[in-house]
Design an enzyme around this catalytic site. Sequence first.
Site, mmCIF file in Angstrom:
data_model
loop_
_atom_site.group_PDB
_atom_site.id
_atom_site.type_symbol
_atom_site.label_atom_id
_atom_site.label_comp_id
_atom_site.label_asym_id
_atom_site.label_seq_id
_atom_site.Cartn_x
_atom_site.Cartn_y
_atom_site.Cartn_z
ATOM 1 N N SER A 136 0.846 -1.200 0.000
ATOM 2 C CA SER A 136 0.000 0.000 0.000
ATOM 3 C C SER A 136 0.880 1.248 0.000
ATOM 4 C CB SER A 136 -0.858 0.004 1.266
ATOM 5 O OG SER A 136 -1.536 1.232 1.410
ATOM 6 N N TYR A 149 -2.625 -0.618 10.415
ATOM 7 C CA TYR A 149 -2.735 -0.984 8.997
ATOM 8 C C TYR A 149 -1.431 -0.638 8.273
ATOM 9 C CZ TYR A 149 -4.274 -0.963 4.129
ATOM 10 O OH TYR A 149 -4.373 -1.209 2.777
HETATM 11 N N1 LIG Z 1 -8.560 -0.275 -1.879
HETATM 12 C C1 LIG Z 1 -7.560 0.511 -1.549
HETATM 13 O O1 LIG Z 1 -7.685 1.759 -1.544
HETATM 14 C C2 LIG Z 1 -6.221 -0.103 -1.217
HETATM 15 C C3 LIG Z 1 -5.150 0.771 -1.062
HETATM 16 C C4 LIG Z 1 -3.892 0.238 -0.740
HETATM 17 C C5 LIG Z 1 -3.740 -1.121 -0.597
HETATM 18 N N2 LIG Z 1 -4.811 -1.965 -0.736
HETATM 19 C C6 LIG Z 1 -4.592 -3.393 -0.531
HETATM 20 O O2 LIG Z 1 -5.146 -4.119 -1.596
HETATM 21 C C7 LIG Z 1 -5.454 -5.443 -1.157
HETATM 22 C C8 LIG Z 1 -6.843 -5.823 -1.661
HETATM 23 O O3 LIG Z 1 -7.788 -4.986 -1.015
HETATM 24 P P1 LIG Z 1 -9.090 -4.428 -1.738
HETATM 25 O O4 LIG Z 1 -9.002 -2.972 -1.715
HETATM 26 O O5 LIG Z 1 -9.326 -5.131 -3.009
HETATM 27 O O6 LIG Z 1 -10.186 -4.809 -0.643
HETATM 28 P P2 LIG Z 1 -11.540 -5.685 -0.720
HETATM 29 O O7 LIG Z 1 -12.380 -5.272 -1.853
HETATM 30 O O8 LIG Z 1 -12.122 -5.602 0.654
HETATM 31 O O9 LIG Z 1 -10.981 -7.164 -0.974
HETATM 32 C C9 LIG Z 1 -10.250 -7.826 0.003
HETATM 33 C C10 LIG Z 1 -10.105 -9.276 -0.394
HETATM 34 O O10 LIG Z 1 -9.334 -9.949 0.616
HETATM 35 C C11 LIG Z 1 -10.039 -11.129 0.999
HETATM 36 N N3 LIG Z 1 -9.720 -11.490 2.354
HETATM 37 C C12 LIG Z 1 -9.904 -10.763 3.488
HETATM 38 N N4 LIG Z 1 -9.530 -11.477 4.555
HETATM 39 C C13 LIG Z 1 -9.092 -12.666 4.091
HETATM 40 C C14 LIG Z 1 -8.577 -13.830 4.712
HETATM 41 N N5 LIG Z 1 -8.438 -13.923 6.049
HETATM 42 N N6 LIG Z 1 -8.223 -14.890 3.934
HETATM 43 C C15 LIG Z 1 -8.370 -14.824 2.584
HETATM 44 N N7 LIG Z 1 -8.846 -13.756 1.937
HETATM 45 C C16 LIG Z 1 -9.207 -12.686 2.695
HETATM 46 C C17 LIG Z 1 -11.519 -10.771 0.797
HETATM 47 O O11 LIG Z 1 -12.301 -11.931 0.613
HETATM 48 P P3 LIG Z 1 -13.121 -12.696 1.772
HETATM 49 O O12 LIG Z 1 -13.713 -11.644 2.665
HETATM 50 O O13 LIG Z 1 -14.100 -13.504 1.015
HETATM 51 O O14 LIG Z 1 -12.131 -13.549 2.490
HETATM 52 C C18 LIG Z 1 -11.441 -9.994 -0.495
HETATM 53 O O15 LIG Z 1 -11.407 -10.866 -1.596
HETATM 54 C C19 LIG Z 1 -5.332 -5.415 0.367
HETATM 55 O O16 LIG Z 1 -4.118 -6.020 0.753
HETATM 56 C C20 LIG Z 1 -5.307 -3.936 0.700
HETATM 57 O O17 LIG Z 1 -4.594 -3.667 1.882
HETATM 58 C C21 LIG Z 1 -6.047 -1.472 -1.051
#
Ligand SMILES: NC(=O)c1ccc[n+]([C@@H]2O[C@H](COP(=O)([O-])OP(=O)(O)OC[C@H]3O[C@@H](n4cnc5c(N)ncnc54)[C@H](OP(=O)(O)O)[C@@H]3O)[C@@H](O)[C@H]2O)c1
Length: 260
Positions: A136, A149
């Site tokens: 991130s 985080y």
């Molecule tokens: N969106 C942003 O602005 C942003 C910015 C910087 C970094 N990121 C990073 O990008 C990555 C993806 O996030 P996203 O934004 O796409 O969020 P999201 O839409 O909430 O997706 C998160 C994914 O992680 C899975 N997950 C959560 N807990 C889990 C577990 N214990 N085991 C296996 N899978 C799990 C969820 O599926 P289930 O709930 O079905 O398990 C979901 O598929 C994360 O690492 C986040 O920190 C996001």
Amino acid sequence: MRLGGGTRVLITGASRGIGAALARALAARGCELGLVARDKAALDALVAVLPGAGHRALPADVADREAIAAAAADFGRVDVVVANAGIAHYGPWLELDPERERQMTDVNWTGTLNTLRATLAGMVERGGGHVVVVSSGAALRTFPGAAVYGATKAAQRGFAEGLWHDLDGTGVGVTIVYPGEIETSLHDHQREKLPSWRQGQEADVDDCAAAIVAGVEKDRRGVYFPPQVRLLQAVHGLSPKLADLVLRRLRGRSAAPRSR
Ligand SMILES: NC(=O)c1ccc[n+]([C@@H]2O[C@H](COP(=O)([O-])OP(=O)(O)OC[C@H]3O[C@@H](n4cnc5c(N)ncnc54)[C@H](OP(=O)(O)O)[C@@H]3O)[C@@H](O)[C@H]2O)c1
């Protein structure tokens, strides 16, 4: 490495958000996907609509080392692994439920180790592959209300940077992804409680996936999306105080409330 027909990619956090967008982008190129998340129904639904063949829904919790190892073994050969699963709980640290702190540590950080433990040795044995760690922008500068985080994301970054060197000569590449603010469901559980600096416009998730695909194909060490995230790294690296000033101007006082 080229991502195309026959490339086998294991993606964690694939049920929605960045992971699902990446699945759509890679399936369109002919890759065969192993999709990991806890929500089996969401994974099954995604597999049903993805183009191509050979995709597998592999429900598992990345915090559970044995579960992710079993899911990876079930999928078989992995050419590219994307450690993307993550959760976020924002708020001042003293007000954060310690259970939330443990969950973020277990999923974001330990989950990354568990995922790579399950897949990397096979790549090294075969003499090729690629590791993608979705960290991130928070790994480059932690914002107020995101202390834990940011720490988990910085842990991913430090680990992946070390791994990049460790894997010299193995044929296995490493790309660290630094997303900024992307339109996903990451913060849906606490939208109304997000600090005001985090309530700006979010970038398109499919554009983020496209940037990751391009980064892997070009064997980039880092993917910064949107590109301003790289500027954040440069300014903060030069002077955190200067970054405070810039961020206050761009995002208001909540982005850097403390001046001394
Ligand atoms: N969106 C942003 O602005 C942003 C910015 C910087 C970094 N990121 C990073 O990008 C990555 C993806 O996030 P996203 O934004 O796409 O969020 P999201 O839409 O909430 O997706 C998160 C994914 O992680 C899975 N997950 C959560 N807990 C889990 C577990 N214990 N085991 C296996 N899978 C799990 C969820 O599926 P289930 O709930 O079905 O398990 C979901 O598929 C994360 O690492 C986040 O920190 C996001």
